[in-house]
Motif scaffolding. Structure first.
Motif, PDB file in Angstrom:
ATOM      1  N   LEU A 251       0.868  -1.177   0.000  1.00 40.43           N
ATOM      2  CA  LEU A 251       0.000   0.000   0.000  1.00 40.43           C
ATOM      3  C   LEU A 251       0.909   1.232   0.000  1.00 40.43           C
ATOM      4  O   LEU A 251       1.594   1.485   1.004  1.00 40.43           O
ATOM      5  CB  LEU A 251      -0.916   0.008   1.231  1.00 40.43           C
ATOM      6  CG  LEU A 251      -1.705  -1.282   1.506  1.00 40.43           C
ATOM      7  CD1 LEU A 251      -2.678  -1.073   2.675  1.00 40.43           C
ATOM      8  CD2 LEU A 251      -2.456  -1.753   0.270  1.00 40.43           C
TER       9      LEU A 251
ATOM     10  N   ASP B 289       1.603   3.799   2.916  1.00 36.29           N
ATOM     11  CA  ASP B 289       2.507   3.482   4.020  1.00 36.29           C
ATOM     12  C   ASP B 289       3.928   3.537   3.488  1.00 36.29           C
ATOM     13  O   ASP B 289       4.352   2.660   2.728  1.00 36.29           O
ATOM     14  CB  ASP B 289       2.217   2.078   4.574  1.00 36.29           C
ATOM     15  CG  ASP B 289       0.961   2.049   5.436  1.00 36.29           C
ATOM     16  OD1 ASP B 289       0.680   3.059   6.102  1.00 36.29           O
ATOM     17  OD2 ASP B 289       0.270   1.021   5.437  1.00 36.29           O
TER      18      ASP B 289
ATOM     19  N   TYR C 199      -7.023   0.606  12.027  1.00 39.29           N
ATOM     20  CA  TYR C 199      -6.165  -0.414  11.401  1.00 39.29           C
ATOM     21  C   TYR C 199      -6.792  -1.808  11.470  1.00 39.29           C
ATOM     22  O   TYR C 199      -7.682  -2.060  12.271  1.00 39.29           O
ATOM     23  CB  TYR C 199      -4.827  -0.481  12.157  1.00 39.29           C
ATOM     24  CG  TYR C 199      -3.987   0.750  12.003  1.00 39.29           C
ATOM     25  CD1 TYR C 199      -3.099   0.880  10.941  1.00 39.29           C
ATOM     26  CD2 TYR C 199      -4.071   1.796  12.915  1.00 39.29           C
ATOM     27  CE1 TYR C 199      -2.307   2.014  10.792  1.00 39.29           C
ATOM     28  CE2 TYR C 199      -3.292   2.948  12.770  1.00 39.29           C
ATOM     29  CZ  TYR C 199      -2.419   3.045  11.710  1.00 39.29           C
ATOM     30  OH  TYR C 199      -1.646   4.166  11.563  1.00 39.29           O
ATOM     31  N   GLY C 200      -6.220  -2.708  10.673  1.00 36.88           N
ATOM     32  CA  GLY C 200      -6.450  -4.127  10.887  1.00 36.88           C
ATOM     33  C   GLY C 200      -5.630  -4.505  12.112  1.00 36.88           C
ATOM     34  O   GLY C 200      -4.488  -4.067  12.251  1.00 36.88           O
TER      35      GLY C 200
ATOM     36  N   GLU D 275     -10.680  -6.098  11.297  1.00 37.87           N
ATOM     37  CA  GLU D 275     -10.490  -4.830  10.599  1.00 37.87           C
ATOM     38  C   GLU D 275     -11.122  -3.700  11.404  1.00 37.87           C
ATOM     39  O   GLU D 275     -12.310  -3.723  11.714  1.00 37.87           O
ATOM     40  CB  GLU D 275     -11.105  -4.902   9.187  1.00 37.87           C
ATOM     41  CG  GLU D 275     -10.962  -3.646   8.349  1.00 37.87           C
ATOM     42  CD  GLU D 275      -9.524  -3.313   7.932  1.00 37.87           C
ATOM     43  OE1 GLU D 275      -8.607  -4.130   8.131  1.00 37.87           O
ATOM     44  OE2 GLU D 275      -9.334  -2.207   7.399  1.00 37.87           O
ATOM     45  N   LYS D 276     -10.304  -2.747  11.778  1.00 43.38           N
ATOM     46  CA  LYS D 276     -10.732  -1.518  12.460  1.00 43.38           C
ATOM     47  C   LYS D 276     -11.712  -1.756  13.621  1.00 43.38           C
ATOM     48  O   LYS D 276     -12.843  -1.267  13.609  1.00 43.38           O
ATOM     49  CB  LYS D 276     -11.329  -0.551  11.422  1.00 43.38           C
ATOM     50  CG  LYS D 276     -10.340  -0.274  10.285  1.00 43.38           C
ATOM     51  CD  LYS D 276     -10.686   0.923   9.452  1.00 43.38           C
ATOM     52  CE  LYS D 276      -9.573   1.258   8.489  1.00 43.38           C
ATOM     53  NZ  LYS D 276      -9.706   0.826   7.130  1.00 43.38           N
TER      54      LYS D 276
ATOM     55  N   VAL E  69      -1.879  -3.877  11.436  1.00 41.26           N
ATOM     56  CA  VAL E  69      -1.377  -4.262  10.115  1.00 41.26           C
ATOM     57  C   VAL E  69      -0.901  -2.993   9.406  1.00 41.26           C
ATOM     58  O   VAL E  69      -1.630  -2.013   9.319  1.00 41.26           O
ATOM     59  CB  VAL E  69      -2.503  -4.899   9.266  1.00 41.26           C
ATOM     60  CG1 VAL E  69      -2.001  -5.221   7.860  1.00 41.26           C
ATOM     61  CG2 VAL E  69      -3.066  -6.134   9.944  1.00 41.26           C
TER      62      VAL E  69
ATOM     63  N   THR F 202      -8.209  -7.904   5.135  1.00 43.07           N
ATOM     64  CA  THR F 202      -8.045  -8.431   6.496  1.00 43.07           C
ATOM     65  C   THR F 202      -8.954  -9.634   6.737  1.00 43.07           C
ATOM     66  O   THR F 202      -8.531 -10.629   7.339  1.00 43.07           O
ATOM     67  CB  THR F 202      -8.380  -7.321   7.530  1.00 43.07           C
ATOM     68  OG1 THR F 202      -7.451  -6.248   7.346  1.00 43.07           O
ATOM     69  CG2 THR F 202      -8.312  -7.814   8.950  1.00 43.07           C
TER      70      THR F 202
ATOM     71  N   ARG G 260       7.716   4.093  10.023  1.00 43.97           N
ATOM     72  CA  ARG G 260       6.632   4.141   9.038  1.00 43.97           C
ATOM     73  C   ARG G 260       5.933   5.494   9.086  1.00 43.97           C
ATOM     74  O   ARG G 260       5.678   6.042  10.153  1.00 43.97           O
ATOM     75  CB  ARG G 260       5.650   3.014   9.348  1.00 43.97           C
ATOM     76  CG  ARG G 260       4.395   3.043   8.517  1.00 43.97           C
ATOM     77  CD  ARG G 260       3.256   3.592   9.338  1.00 43.97           C
ATOM     78  NE  ARG G 260       1.996   3.512   8.624  1.00 43.97           N
ATOM     79  CZ  ARG G 260       0.841   3.856   9.151  1.00 43.97           C
ATOM     80  NH1 ARG G 260       0.783   4.270  10.399  1.00 43.97           N
ATOM     81  NH2 ARG G 260      -0.247   3.790   8.443  1.00 43.97           N
TER      82      ARG G 260
HETATM   83  C1  G1P Z   1      -5.806  -0.594   5.139  1.00 43.25           C
HETATM   84  C2  G1P Z   1      -6.158  -1.965   5.702  1.00 43.25           C
HETATM   85  C3  G1P Z   1      -5.860  -2.023   7.198  1.00 43.25           C
HETATM   86  C4  G1P Z   1      -4.416  -1.636   7.458  1.00 43.25           C
HETATM   87  C5  G1P Z   1      -4.104  -0.254   6.827  1.00 43.25           C
HETATM   88  C6  G1P Z   1      -2.617   0.041   6.930  1.00 43.25           C
HETATM   89  O1  G1P Z   1      -6.710   0.331   5.693  1.00 43.25           O
HETATM   90  O2  G1P Z   1      -7.517  -2.257   5.440  1.00 43.25           O
HETATM   91  O3  G1P Z   1      -6.091  -3.327   7.684  1.00 43.25           O
HETATM   92  O4  G1P Z   1      -4.182  -1.610   8.854  1.00 43.25           O
HETATM   93  O5  G1P Z   1      -4.472  -0.226   5.444  1.00 43.25           O
HETATM   94  O6  G1P Z   1      -2.314   1.304   6.453  1.00 43.25           O
HETATM   95  P1  G1P Z   1      -6.902   1.826   5.108  1.00 43.25           P
HETATM   96  O7  G1P Z   1      -5.880   2.680   5.767  1.00 43.25           O
HETATM   97  O8  G1P Z   1      -6.730   1.745   3.635  1.00 43.25           O
HETATM   98  O9  G1P Z   1      -8.295   2.228   5.502  1.00 43.25           O
END
Ligand code: G1P
Length: 293
Positions: free
Chosen positions: A132, A135, A172-173, A192-193, A205, A233, A255
């Protein structure tokens, strides 16, 4: 079974609404940290980890991102003519081999899990990484490389993790951890969250994953989860609950959450301060500005 990880998925279909109005015309992933687009950091990290095939899950309005990876012969010619060999070298370092990149469109914003599933045909029966680009991780050894090395020993599914503050848990997850062995965490469930009171830990995560192809099958049948979206997740959590191997990897490094404005600015400052050509001037400016606060 342990196999080499050579494919990576970069989910880049998001609208980037937190960066409007900039993202009205530029994809968020092209926004720059110092002088490199956000996506370049993720690409460099993937390359360092041995990734050879780069799969972008895009959406409407991401044309500039595709152009960024194109060859730039006119620009190269102009730089050569002016004798700007350093810049030419910089530019060449971003070159991608023909055929190394694939673009897949996510037609509807149905969530991260759905975005990953969109790449299923290109993954077929191999393990794959997911990065992603929001991050951004600064580390002596790039985060995905740390994970690939660990994966070579353990196999299974692996997510990057770090401990977050209690008030951040619901963003977060979150991992349910049964065992910790150095940087390696054994995981038996994920949420998840979650609300803080429902969270099995504070191990979050972070956006680096190494996944077995079975995750794709799980994504196919998944129901909508948190926020009405298909969650990556949830697919990994199912695998863990069914006794599959799922690990958290507590990576070494710092990070930055470049999905938020504050995180983006912090990363910009941190990376600029690492640059010989910028650090003195910028450090003076920061000190003076902070003194006036
Ligand atoms: C996503 C994932 C989440 C993770 C996060 C990390 O969420 O769904 O599990 O902890 O990225 O950055 P988002 O930030 O896209 O909502």
């Amino acid at each position: 079974m342990k196999r080499k990880v050579t494919k990576a998925i970069f989910p880049v279909a998001g609208l980037g609404t937190r960066f409007l109005p900039a993202t009205k015309s530029i994809p968020k992933e092209i926004m720059t940290l110092v002088d490199r687009p956000l996506i370049q950091y993720a690409i460099d990290e993937a390359r360092a980890a041995g990734i050879k095939e780069f799969i972008f899950v895009t959406a409407k309005g991401k044309g500039a991102l595709e152009d960024y990876f194109d060859a730039a012969p006119e620009l190269e010619k102009a730089l050569r003519k002016k004798g700007k060999t350093d810049l030419l070298k910089e530019l060449r370092a971003t070159d991608m081999e023909s055929g190394a990149i694939a673009y897949i469109r996510q037609r509807e914003a149905l969530g991260l899990g759905h975005a990953v599933w969109c790449a299923r045909r290109l993954i077929s029966n191999e393990p794959f990484a997911v990065l992603l680009p929001d991050d951004v991780i600064s580390a002596d050894k790039p985060c995905l490389q740390q994970m690939v090395e660990q994966y070579a020993e353990t196999g299974g599914n692996m997510v990057a993790t770090m401990e977050v503050k209690p008030e951040e848990v619901s963003s977060y997850g979150i991992l349910s951890v049964t065992q910790t062995d150095g940087r390696l965490l054994t995981v038996d469930d994920m949420v998840e969250k979650p609300a803080l009171e429902d969270a099995p830990s504070k191990c979050a995560v972070i956006g680096r994953y190494i996944l077995e192809p079975t995750i794709m099958n799980r994504l196919k049948d998944l129901k909508q989860g948190n926020g009405g979206e298909i969650q990556l997740t949830d697919a990994i959590a199912q695998e863990a609950r069914d006794g599959g191997k799922v690990y958290g990897y507590a990576f070494e490094g710092k990070r930055y959450d470049c999905g938020s404005k504050a995180g983006f600015l912090k990363a910009t400052i941190a990376f600029a301060l690492e640059r010989e050509d910028l650090k003195d001037d910028l450090a003076d400016f920061i000190k003076q500005t902070a003194a006036g606060l």
